[in-house]
Write an enzyme that holds these catalytic residues in place. Sequence first.
Site, PDB file in Angstrom:
ATOM      1  N   HIS A 143      31.104  28.683  48.094  1.00  0.00           N
ATOM      2  CA  HIS A 143      31.957  28.532  46.919  1.00  0.00           C
ATOM      3  C   HIS A 143      32.631  29.855  46.571  1.00  0.00           C
ATOM      4  O   HIS A 143      32.282  30.901  47.120  1.00  0.00           O
ATOM      5  CB  HIS A 143      31.141  28.040  45.715  1.00  0.00           C
ATOM      6  CG  HIS A 143      30.811  26.579  45.766  1.00  0.00           C
ATOM      7  ND1 HIS A 143      29.686  26.093  46.405  1.00  0.00           N
ATOM      8  CD2 HIS A 143      31.456  25.480  45.283  1.00  0.00           C
ATOM      9  CE1 HIS A 143      29.654  24.776  46.305  1.00  0.00           C
ATOM     10  NE2 HIS A 143      30.713  24.372  45.633  1.00  0.00           N
ATOM     11  N   LYS A 147      31.549  31.432  40.901  1.00  0.00           N
ATOM     12  CA  LYS A 147      30.491  30.445  40.663  1.00  0.00           C
ATOM     13  C   LYS A 147      29.161  31.173  40.476  1.00  0.00           C
ATOM     14  O   LYS A 147      28.749  31.957  41.339  1.00  0.00           O
ATOM     15  CB  LYS A 147      30.396  29.466  41.835  1.00  0.00           C
ATOM     16  CG  LYS A 147      29.421  28.313  41.600  1.00  0.00           C
ATOM     17  CD  LYS A 147      29.510  27.295  42.716  1.00  0.00           C
ATOM     18  CE  LYS A 147      28.545  26.138  42.514  1.00  0.00           C
ATOM     19  NZ  LYS A 147      28.830  25.380  41.281  1.00  0.00           N
TER      20      LYS A 147
END
Length: 251
Positions: A143, A147
């Site tokens: 990600h 995040k």
Amino acid sequence: MTRIIMVGCNGRMGQVISNIVKEDDQAEIVAGVDRFDDGRNDYPVYNSLEECGVMADAVIDFSSPAILEAMLDAAVKKSLPIVLCTTGYSEEQLEMINEAAKKIPLLRSANMSLGVNTLLKLLKDAAKVLAPSGFDIEIVEKHHNQKVDAPSGTALAMADSINEALDNEYHYVYDRSAVRQLRGEKEIGIMAVRGGNIVGEHEVIFAGTDEVIEIKHTAYSKAIFGKGAVSAAKFLKGQNPGMYTMADVIG
């Protein structure tokens, strides 16, 4: 036509969903809920779901766990089905969600993508065949660098889906550097990568003797989560009270 109230309408995903619904002749956002409003939307925006007096068929929530209790109270009071897309709930909040599902239709999923939820079903079938044959199982998720949680909720959902198919006999290993020892027989390794602006990539590896099977999902845009949320709202319209998942939408 499914009339939707968008909670968190001025957030990134709220705007993504607003644009998706504009192109959908089977859905309409009739109102939004957000603490901040700059007049960008073509529907009325309220400070809370309680204050919203607009008739609707379902609620989509992409906001914050902080407003969960008040939002659920209002949804139950108004008999509004609700799609919960927010993550990071506490155990106490999860209990609130379960209680609300006894009174209204409620759908909650770690990932709203139709592709990911189809993949969860495929992983169960693969695990039932490959794990008993000695295949090791590893999950790698990637990600963007903003995040904060790791591993992702989707990676955990994949591990849970596999483990459920294997009678929950496997345990999860998140950091192999902590212990210097051979891999156990009933382990699911989970690794998180954070970098750049990767929207989301999840790969499940079944590694056997002389052969490897890789099942992978890549998200190129947050729009896939918005499309799934809208499909879920359409599905919830007219359903009986209870807890639903994206598996029900796909099924």
